[in-house]
Motif scaffolding. Structure first.
Motif, PDB file in Angstrom:
ATOM      1  N   THR A 393     -10.264   6.080 -10.802  1.00 57.34           N
ATOM      2  CA  THR A 393     -11.556   5.422 -10.595  1.00 57.34           C
ATOM      3  C   THR A 393     -12.450   5.577 -11.823  1.00 57.34           C
ATOM      4  O   THR A 393     -13.088   4.616 -12.279  1.00 57.34           O
ATOM      5  N   ALA A 394     -12.491   6.784 -12.374  1.00 60.75           N
ATOM      6  CA  ALA A 394     -13.319   7.032 -13.562  1.00 60.75           C
ATOM      7  C   ALA A 394     -12.827   6.224 -14.758  1.00 60.75           C
ATOM      8  O   ALA A 394     -13.628   5.660 -15.529  1.00 60.75           O
ATOM      9  N   TRP A 395     -11.511   6.147 -14.909  1.00 61.93           N
ATOM     10  CA  TRP A 395     -10.937   5.377 -16.014  1.00 61.93           C
ATOM     11  C   TRP A 395     -11.282   3.896 -15.875  1.00 61.93           C
ATOM     12  O   TRP A 395     -11.646   3.229 -16.847  1.00 61.93           O
ATOM     13  N   ALA A 417      -7.799   3.025  -5.263  1.00 63.58           N
ATOM     14  CA  ALA A 417      -7.860   4.459  -5.541  1.00 63.58           C
ATOM     15  C   ALA A 417      -8.583   5.202  -4.422  1.00 63.58           C
ATOM     16  O   ALA A 417      -8.156   6.285  -3.994  1.00 63.58           O
ATOM     17  N   LEU A 418      -9.690   4.619  -3.914  1.00 64.97           N
ATOM     18  CA  LEU A 418     -10.419   5.244  -2.817  1.00 64.97           C
ATOM     19  C   LEU A 418      -9.563   5.308  -1.561  1.00 64.97           C
ATOM     20  O   LEU A 418      -9.539   6.323  -0.845  1.00 64.97           O
ATOM     21  N   GLY A 419      -8.837   4.223  -1.261  1.00 66.69           N
ATOM     22  CA  GLY A 419      -7.966   4.202  -0.087  1.00 66.69           C
ATOM     23  C   GLY A 419      -6.864   5.242  -0.169  1.00 66.69           C
ATOM     24  O   GLY A 419      -6.545   5.915   0.817  1.00 66.69           O
ATOM     25  N   ALA A 420      -6.257   5.378  -1.368  1.00 66.56           N
ATOM     26  CA  ALA A 420      -5.211   6.390  -1.540  1.00 66.56           C
ATOM     27  C   ALA A 420      -5.773   7.786  -1.324  1.00 66.56           C
ATOM     28  O   ALA A 420      -5.126   8.651  -0.708  1.00 66.56           O
ATOM     29  N   LEU A 421      -6.979   8.027  -1.810  1.00 67.75           N
ATOM     30  CA  LEU A 421      -7.605   9.337  -1.630  1.00 67.75           C
ATOM     31  C   LEU A 421      -7.846   9.629  -0.152  1.00 67.75           C
ATOM     32  O   LEU A 421      -7.540  10.726   0.334  1.00 67.75           O
ATOM     33  N   PHE A 454      -5.307   3.430   4.579  1.00 71.95           N
ATOM     34  CA  PHE A 454      -4.269   2.407   4.490  1.00 71.95           C
ATOM     35  C   PHE A 454      -4.883   1.032   4.307  1.00 71.95           C
ATOM     36  O   PHE A 454      -4.416   0.220   3.489  1.00 71.95           O
ATOM     37  N   ASN A 455      -5.918   0.727   5.106  1.00 71.84           N
ATOM     38  CA  ASN A 455      -6.532  -0.596   5.015  1.00 71.84           C
ATOM     39  C   ASN A 455      -7.162  -0.843   3.658  1.00 71.84           C
ATOM     40  O   ASN A 455      -7.029  -1.934   3.086  1.00 71.84           O
ATOM     41  N   LEU A 456      -7.881   0.148   3.138  1.00 72.13           N
ATOM     42  CA  LEU A 456      -8.494  -0.036   1.819  1.00 72.13           C
ATOM     43  C   LEU A 456      -7.438  -0.282   0.756  1.00 72.13           C
ATOM     44  O   LEU A 456      -7.573  -1.179  -0.087  1.00 72.13           O
ATOM     45  N   ASP A 623       0.961   7.134  -0.935  1.00 77.47           N
ATOM     46  CA  ASP A 623      -0.235   6.945  -1.750  1.00 77.47           C
ATOM     47  C   ASP A 623       0.026   7.170  -3.237  1.00 77.47           C
ATOM     48  O   ASP A 623      -0.559   6.490  -4.092  1.00 77.47           O
ATOM     49  N   SER A 624       0.892   8.125  -3.557  1.00 73.96           N
ATOM     50  CA  SER A 624       1.201   8.344  -4.973  1.00 73.96           C
ATOM     51  C   SER A 624       1.950   7.148  -5.550  1.00 73.96           C
ATOM     52  O   SER A 624       1.774   6.791  -6.729  1.00 73.96           O
ATOM     53  N   ALA A 625       2.776   6.475  -4.721  1.00 78.62           N
ATOM     54  CA  ALA A 625       3.478   5.274  -5.185  1.00 78.62           C
ATOM     55  C   ALA A 625       2.479   4.165  -5.508  1.00 78.62           C
ATOM     56  O   ALA A 625       2.600   3.462  -6.525  1.00 78.62           O
TER      57      ALA A 625
END
Length: 730
Positions: A393-395, A417-421, A454-456, A623-625
């Motif tokens: 997100t920062a990048w 990125a937010l959804g994975a987190l 998951f939805n995000l 999420d890492s994928a």
């Protein structure tokens, strides 16, 4: 009274309804007038206290002997020590029980560790319950095998309540108390508090039903149904008709082989009358009555049989145990509560347990918590995804004006990125257990974290592919310019699916949220749990809603993979479908294979740790994928980006759709490297050839970054409100 006694030949006196002193006075009159007086009182002292009275009889058994069978069988089962507490309050029944219990204990070879009584306080009215408690405290230090309590109902309640407080220091192997058969076999209404206690009575209902009177030639059951006693519960009245029957059968026995000169004056002859008295006092069998066989001893007491002995069962009702011919239950000794716990077990007493009920022998229960090493490893994986999400997100924010970021739709990159987190953070609630108070809340929050994350992630990927597909679908049209609105795609393909998911989650939480449940896997011989497993569970209704959510996710992933396939031939600069398809297909594989396997092993609670690891790894890989496929290629392109290779304003790209005869897809050629913000593009030309131009970037980098930040803040606020609602419902 004397006149009455002189004018009759037999008087049936009252029983417990008449004070003992009055009964004794009436007996003295009977002896003075030489009239047979039959009482229905049981204490021996009533017959003996005023001296020898040959005309005084009791149809009742000697109530002093009530403990006889109980103490005898306690002794036969190995009881060796006894403690006795009785009242001296003027009731000869309880006092007689206490004094006779000591004699019986000596007869059966008991070691009498303690024998004491209590009486009134100085006011002569209030019972000295403190003395009663002090006696029980002293008995507790001696730990006798058997306790005899010969006290009234109020004192009985005090004694049993106090005995419960003395456990496990004092749990006798047996308790004898007269209340056991009282109040229709409910231990005078004390019920389960008397469980396993033993007591006695004159005759039980079952015993009375089998007795046959030799005068009337009917059973007592028939007698009750044929008279005003027909309520069927008047068994205590067996003594009244039995008293008359015993007198009549004595007369019949005397005159069986003796002639009668004048029946009308038979009892007026003292010598003839005394023959009847002598027969009754001889100790010979008189006859059978509703009260059973009758034989009078030298004191005039009926000793034709032993009292009926009962024991209170676990349901609070007493059952006959002796005589064995009428037994309704097996005799239990020692009481379960007297069984000591083996080495390595702790002894616990349930607050509501009866005096003789089982102790709880508990050993250290194996809670089978997830090993700390496993939890630490999973938390490290969660931290990796969290750091990667924040870094991504920062990048993206830092390089939001860069061409590589602009053409990748930075708004959706941030949401991915937010959804994975959030999705990976759902592992944290799963690590909670009943060592903390929030286990149920953590279980209820797991589906909220996972589904929102998951939805995000998914619908951001889905929307990215849809926008690329929109470009491809314009091949062959006559449009000269098209504008693809970001917010249109956001609301229709991200916000609306999110609302559907939230509705399902709301139903799930309101109908049957997941909760933490601990199930015992193994019990020891005492019924204590020695091994248990805790986990998040739901019921059938919750499983239906959860299955619906699962099916929704599978269908969404399948359709997402399908869209990636449709856009696979778009130029790589415009198309991320290769990386998106890898991420979605990976997610689909994990769900399709992982969920059924987890469902199968979840039936076995011993796989608790395995389930946690599998589910955590599935979420982490998922999420890492997504993060890897969405950001690593872009970071690579960004790192190797050469600004001299890109035009500064307009770059053309030609799409020449035609069938290649093999794949049936659309081929393409690239005449430049576009850095396209696909929220706006021009289409010039028509037919089979068209040119796509990037928009002229009139807005500044700050403006683009402002849009992304605004969108991110909006989503974050929405997510916060949603999670707050979920927490409230949970």
């Amino acid at each position: 009274a004397e006149r009455l006694f002189r004018n009759v030949s037999f008087i049936m006196g009252q029983g417990a309804g008449c004070p003992d002193a009055i009964t004794q006075e009436q007996a003295l009159i009977a002896n003075e007038t030489k009239t047979i007086y039959m009482t229905s009182r049981g204490p021996e002292r009533i017959l003996t206290e005023r001296g020898y009275q040959p005309y005084f009889f009791s149809i009742r058994l000697n109530s002093n002997n009530y403990p006889f069978l109980g103490l005898m069988h306690y002794s036969l089962q190995g009881a060796r020590t006894v403690a006795i507490v009785y009242e001296v309050l003027g009731n000869l029944f309880f006092t007689g029980l206490g004094t006779e219990a000591s004699l019986l204990a000596q007869q059966f070879g008991y070691d009498i560790l303690y024998a004491a009584n209590f009486t009134y306080l100085s006011d002569g009215v209030t019972q000295d319950f403190e003395s009663l408690r002090a006696h029980l405290d002293a008995i507790a230090a001696l730990r006798p095998d058997v306790i005899v309590l010969a006290v009234n109902n109020d004192a009985h309640r005090v004694a049993f309540d106090h005995l419960r407080t003395l456990r496990p220091q004092l749990t006798p192997k047996g308790i004898w108390a007269p209340q056991v058969p009282w109040s229709n076999n409910t231990c005078a209404g004390f019920g389960v508090n008397c469980t396993h206690a033993v007591g006695a009575t004159q005759i039980s209902n079952e015993d009375a039903d089998t007795q046959h009177d030799e005068v009337l030639d009917i059973s007592y059951h028939e007698y009750v149904n044929a008279t005003s006693l027909g309520d069927g519960n008047a068994y205590v009245a067996t003594d009244v008709p039995s008293g008359f029957s015993a007198f009549i059968q004595s007369v019949q026995a005397v005159y069986s082989y003796r002639s009668v000169a004048d029946p009308a004056t038979l009892f007026e002859d003292d010598e003839e009358y005394d023959l009847i008295v002598a027969h009754m006092a001889s100790g010979m069998y008189v006859g059978n009555t509703f009260h059973g066989p009758v034989t009078f001893n030298q004191y005039g007491h009926n000793e034709g049989r032993n009292p009926t002995t009962l024991q209170t069962g676990e349901d609070g009702t007493s059952k006959v145990i002796f005589p064995s011919d009428y037994a309704e239950a097996s005799y239990l000794y020692p009481a379960p509560g007297a069984t000591s716990c083996p080495d390595g077990y702790d002894t616990h007493v349930a607050p509501d347990a009866c005096v003789l009920c089982s102790l709880r022998c508990e050993t250290a229960e194996d809670m089978n918590y997830i090993p700390e090493g496993v939890l630490a490893s999973i938390r490290v994986l969660v931290a990796i995804v969290a750091i990667a999400s924040v870094a991504a997100t920062a990048w993206t924010e830092h390089n939001i004006g860069h061409s590589v970021i602009r053409q990748s739709q930075p708004q959706f990159l941030i949401l991915i990125a937010l959804g994975a987190l959030i999705s990976t953070s759902s592992i944290i609630p799963l690590s909670f257990d009943d060592r903390s108070e929030g286990a149920d809340l953590a279980c209820a929050m797991f589906p909220w974290f996972y589904c929102i994350g998951f939805n995000l992630s998914f619908h951001s990927l889905f929307t990215k592919v849809l926008r690329v597909k929109a470009i491809m679908d314009m091949a062959g049209t006559t449009l000269t310019r098209a504008h693809v609105n970001l917010w249109y795609y956001f609301y229709n393909y991200l916000a609306l699916p999110m609302l559907v998911e939230l509705a399902l989650l709301m139903a799930y939480t309101m109908v049957d949220p997941m909760r933490y449940q601990r199930d015992c896997d193994d019990y020891d011989e005492f019924g204590s749990c020695v091994s248990s497993y805790g986990r998040c569970v739901t019921t059938e209704s919750g499983a239906i809603i959860g299955g619906t959510i699962f099916l929704w996710h599978v269908i969404s992933l399948i359709y997402g993979v399908y869209l990636c396939y449709r856009t696979r031939l778009m130029p790589s600069e415009l198309n991320e479908s290769r990386w998106i398809s890898i991420a979605l297909f990976s997610n689909l594989q994990i769900i399709v294979w992982g969920v059924p396997i987890l469902a199968l092993i979840s039936r076995d609670p011993t796989t608790n740790s395995t389930q946690f690891v599998m589910l955590s790894m599935a979420l982490w890989l998922n999420d890492s994928a997504i993060l890897s496929m969405m950001f690593v290629p872009k970071i690579w392109r960004w790192w190797h980006y050469d600004p001299d290779m890109a035009p500064s304003k307009v770059v053309s790209h030609r799409i020449s759709p035609h069938h290649d005869g093999k794949s049936g897809g659309v081929s393409h050629s690239v005449s430049g490297l576009p850095f396209l913000d696909t929220s706006e593009y021009d289409t010039i030309g028509g037919g089979r050839n068209k040119e796509i131009y990037s928009s002229k970037y009139s807005s500044s980098r700050a403006s683009s970054r402002s849009k992304a930040v605004t969108l991110t803040l909006t989503q974050t606020l929405t997510l916060t409100l949603t999670l707050g609602l979920g927490l409230g419902l949970g």
